[in-house]
Design a protein around this motif. Sequence first.
Motif, PDB file in Angstrom:
ATOM      1  N   SER A  71       0.824  -1.247  -0.037  1.00  0.00           N
ATOM      2  CA  SER A  71       0.007   0.054   0.112  1.00  0.00           C
ATOM      3  C   SER A  71       0.929   1.328   0.117  1.00  0.00           C
ATOM      4  N   ASN A  72       0.271   2.384  -0.418  1.00  0.00           N
ATOM      5  CA  ASN A  72       0.864   3.563  -0.486  1.00  0.00           C
ATOM      6  C   ASN A  72       1.339   4.268   0.882  1.00  0.00           C
ATOM      7  N   ASP A  73       0.791   3.646   1.977  1.00  0.00           N
ATOM      8  CA  ASP A  73       0.925   4.280   3.332  1.00  0.00           C
ATOM      9  C   ASP A  73       2.337   3.743   3.775  1.00  0.00           C
ATOM     10  N   LEU A  74       2.830   2.494   3.239  1.00  0.00           N
ATOM     11  CA  LEU A  74       4.009   1.496   3.808  1.00  0.00           C
ATOM     12  C   LEU A  74       5.155   1.811   2.766  1.00  0.00           C
ATOM     13  N   ALA A  75       6.093   1.346   3.084  1.00  0.00           N
ATOM     14  CA  ALA A  75       7.282   1.274   2.483  1.00  0.00           C
ATOM     15  C   ALA A  75       8.074  -0.063   2.751  1.00  0.00           C
ATOM     16  N   LEU A  76       8.287  -0.951   1.576  1.00  0.00           N
ATOM     17  CA  LEU A  76       9.033  -2.213   1.785  1.00  0.00           C
ATOM     18  C   LEU A  76      10.125  -1.867   2.094  1.00  0.00           C
ATOM     19  N   PRO A  77      10.883  -2.259   3.236  1.00  0.00           N
ATOM     20  CA  PRO A  77      11.984  -2.013   3.846  1.00  0.00           C
ATOM     21  C   PRO A  77      13.118  -3.097   3.341  1.00  0.00           C
ATOM     22  N   TYR A  78      13.182  -3.171   2.123  1.00  0.00           N
ATOM     23  CA  TYR A  78      14.322  -3.979   1.529  1.00  0.00           C
ATOM     24  C   TYR A  78      14.916  -3.433   0.384  1.00  0.00           C
ATOM     25  N   ARG A  79      15.899  -4.065  -0.192  1.00  0.00           N
ATOM     26  CA  ARG A  79      16.551  -3.507  -1.155  1.00  0.00           C
ATOM     27  C   ARG A  79      15.706  -3.740  -2.476  1.00  0.00           C
ATOM     28  N   PRO A  80      15.883  -3.126  -3.704  1.00  0.00           N
ATOM     29  CA  PRO A  80      14.769  -3.055  -4.530  1.00  0.00           C
ATOM     30  C   PRO A  80      14.742  -4.564  -5.294  1.00  0.00           C
ATOM     31  N   GLU A  81      15.563  -5.256  -5.436  1.00  0.00           N
ATOM     32  CA  GLU A  81      15.550  -6.700  -6.083  1.00  0.00           C
ATOM     33  C   GLU A  81      14.833  -7.586  -5.121  1.00  0.00           C
ATOM     34  N   LYS A  82      14.802  -7.352  -3.724  1.00  0.00           N
ATOM     35  CA  LYS A  82      13.882  -8.159  -2.843  1.00  0.00           C
ATOM     36  C   LYS A  82      12.515  -7.794  -2.796  1.00  0.00           C
ATOM     37  N   CYS A  83      12.443  -6.344  -2.922  1.00  0.00           N
ATOM     38  CA  CYS A  83      11.117  -5.674  -3.071  1.00  0.00           C
ATOM     39  C   CYS A  83      10.176  -6.230  -4.426  1.00  0.00           C
ATOM     40  N   GLY A  84      11.114  -6.427  -5.524  1.00  0.00           N
ATOM     41  CA  GLY A  84      10.081  -7.170  -6.644  1.00  0.00           C
ATOM     42  C   GLY A  84      10.114  -8.449  -6.502  1.00  0.00           C
ATOM     43  N   GLN A  85      10.556  -9.193  -5.776  1.00  0.00           N
ATOM     44  CA  GLN A  85      10.337 -10.598  -5.378  1.00  0.00           C
ATOM     45  C   GLN A  85       8.988 -10.570  -4.489  1.00  0.00           C
ATOM     46  N   ILE A  86       9.156  -9.738  -3.478  1.00  0.00           N
ATOM     47  CA  ILE A  86       7.645  -9.614  -2.567  1.00  0.00           C
ATOM     48  C   ILE A  86       6.719  -9.324  -3.519  1.00  0.00           C
ATOM     49  N   ILE A  87       6.682  -8.288  -4.345  1.00  0.00           N
ATOM     50  CA  ILE A  87       5.576  -7.955  -5.014  1.00  0.00           C
ATOM     51  C   ILE A  87       4.884  -9.176  -6.088  1.00  0.00           C
ATOM     52  N   ASN A  88       6.125  -9.879  -6.607  1.00  0.00           N
ATOM     53  CA  ASN A  88       5.678 -11.086  -7.336  1.00  0.00           C
ATOM     54  C   ASN A  88       5.026 -12.199  -6.523  1.00  0.00           C
ATOM     55  N   ALA A  89       5.615 -12.153  -5.254  1.00  0.00           N
ATOM     56  CA  ALA A  89       4.937 -12.990  -4.326  1.00  0.00           C
ATOM     57  C   ALA A  89       3.379 -12.737  -3.954  1.00  0.00           C
ATOM     58  N   CYS A  90       3.101 -11.503  -3.742  1.00  0.00           N
ATOM     59  CA  CYS A  90       2.117 -11.175  -3.553  1.00  0.00           C
ATOM     60  C   CYS A  90       1.041 -11.247  -4.850  1.00  0.00           C
ATOM     61  N   VAL A  91       1.492 -11.040  -6.069  1.00  0.00           N
ATOM     62  CA  VAL A  91       0.643 -11.264  -7.223  1.00  0.00           C
ATOM     63  C   VAL A  91       0.361 -12.870  -7.418  1.00  0.00           C
ATOM     64  N   VAL A  92       1.319 -13.559  -6.987  1.00  0.00           N
ATOM     65  CA  VAL A  92       0.978 -15.049  -6.798  1.00  0.00           C
ATOM     66  C   VAL A  92      -0.264 -15.434  -5.950  1.00  0.00           C
ATOM     67  N   LEU A  93      -0.194 -14.846  -4.743  1.00  0.00           N
ATOM     68  CA  LEU A  93      -0.992 -15.181  -3.484  1.00  0.00           C
ATOM     69  C   LEU A  93      -2.455 -14.408  -4.262  1.00  0.00           C
ATOM     70  N   HIS A  94      -2.303 -13.423  -4.986  1.00  0.00           N
ATOM     71  CA  HIS A  94      -3.341 -12.726  -5.295  1.00  0.00           C
ATOM     72  C   HIS A  94      -4.259 -13.534  -6.376  1.00  0.00           C
ATOM     73  N   ASN A  95      -3.515 -14.018  -7.212  1.00  0.00           N
ATOM     74  CA  ASN A  95      -4.074 -14.968  -8.185  1.00  0.00           C
ATOM     75  C   ASN A  95      -4.703 -16.283  -7.621  1.00  0.00           C
ATOM     76  N   ILE A  96      -4.040 -16.704  -6.604  1.00  0.00           N
ATOM     77  CA  ILE A  96      -4.676 -17.914  -5.868  1.00  0.00           C
ATOM     78  C   ILE A  96      -6.085 -17.935  -5.513  1.00  0.00           C
ATOM     79  N   LEU A  97      -5.978 -16.501  -4.620  1.00  0.00           N
ATOM     80  CA  LEU A  97      -7.468 -16.198  -3.856  1.00  0.00           C
ATOM     81  C   LEU A  97      -8.339 -15.738  -4.939  1.00  0.00           C
ATOM     82  N   THR A  98      -8.078 -14.942  -5.992  1.00  0.00           N
ATOM     83  CA  THR A  98      -8.909 -14.658  -7.036  1.00  0.00           C
ATOM     84  C   THR A  98      -9.487 -15.943  -7.909  1.00  0.00           C
TER      85      THR A  98
END
Length: 374
Positions: free
Chosen positions: A291-318
């Motif tokens: 969300s825009n209210d928080l910031a991922l406290p990691y390096r950009p490479e790991k932030c990108g991996q977390i975003i991919n992981a959230c998308v995978v979980l989003h598709n599973i729940l969808t």
Amino acid sequence: MVFDFFNGRPREPILEHRRRVRYQVLVRVRIRDAHNPLDVSVEAFVELFRMPQDIFMELVDLLAPLMRGRRATCTSIPIYMRILVTLSYYASGSYQENLGTASFHTMSQASVSYAIEEVTAALNHPQVLTRFIRFPSTHAERVAKIERNSHLGLPGVLGLIDGTIVRITHPPKPHQHYYSRKHSPALNVMIVCDVDLNILNVNARFPGSAHDSWVYRCSPLDEVMQAAFQEDQCWLLGDSGYPHRPWLMTPLANPQEPGTPGAAYNKLHSKCRNHVERCNGVLKARWRCMSNDLALPYRPEKCGQIINACVVLHNILTSKRLPPPAEDQPFQVQPEPDDLVEPGENDDLPVEVLRNADAVRDNLIQPAYWYLNR
């Protein structure tokens, strides 16, 4: 009465410190073993981890073969507990130290960090990514997706494309190119979804200063869509921040008079793109670490991996038809003004291709006018 720190034991500070650390670890393990998070109600479990227990157990079966437990501190912690603490972080965006004090997954901060790293890597495994984030690549898959999207009102729509800003903490210098239009370090994430809010493609590799059109042009999606257009005459729908191409339809640039076919096309085009904007909102509402209210406290490479992981979980729940949490509606993003493509953005394309793009859009104007006035 004088307080005795050693409680009658030999006055050896180093040994006493080690004894107290071991005692704290044993207490944490006892608390963790005494609480079974699967025993809570479905509503409480969904509020904490964004999915019911049955879907969670399916996720455990999916990720268990991919989690090796490389850290000695994690091998003694059950796999389901490591996945729980990672889901809790994705869902809340809270700091790891606060997560570790939760009664459902009492873990040290180091163990929480290792667990998040391990589960994120498992969700980014090629077997998982290609299974749950899949762009239509065959003729049969494209036809099925186009038919599903046909009720939007525009024919030939394969997907809806948009970019969203995900805040991150300050990366190592130099980091000027990570500053987005919102004046904070971020990643510019490109997302393609369908009418069911299932994400077909995600690209979280570009810094926040990158223009949406640049992210698209530098991704393999452009070549994939060009081949799809030649075979099935299909296209994506994007806002005016994307380059106009035969396989990527954008709104008409000039203001259109109300009631004209051009105005009807722009109106229907905006209505269709509302699905991808809503998809971005649901994704950030469900996984609050994005969300825009928080910031991922990691390096950009790991932030990108977390975003991919959230998308995978989003598709599973969808795919399970699970609605987003109702209390998170205020966290959903609002549509932003279109960032127009800079002049000369399409100069790398032959003139014939640009003319073909205009011809394809002209053929869509009349069906859009008929659809809105039927």
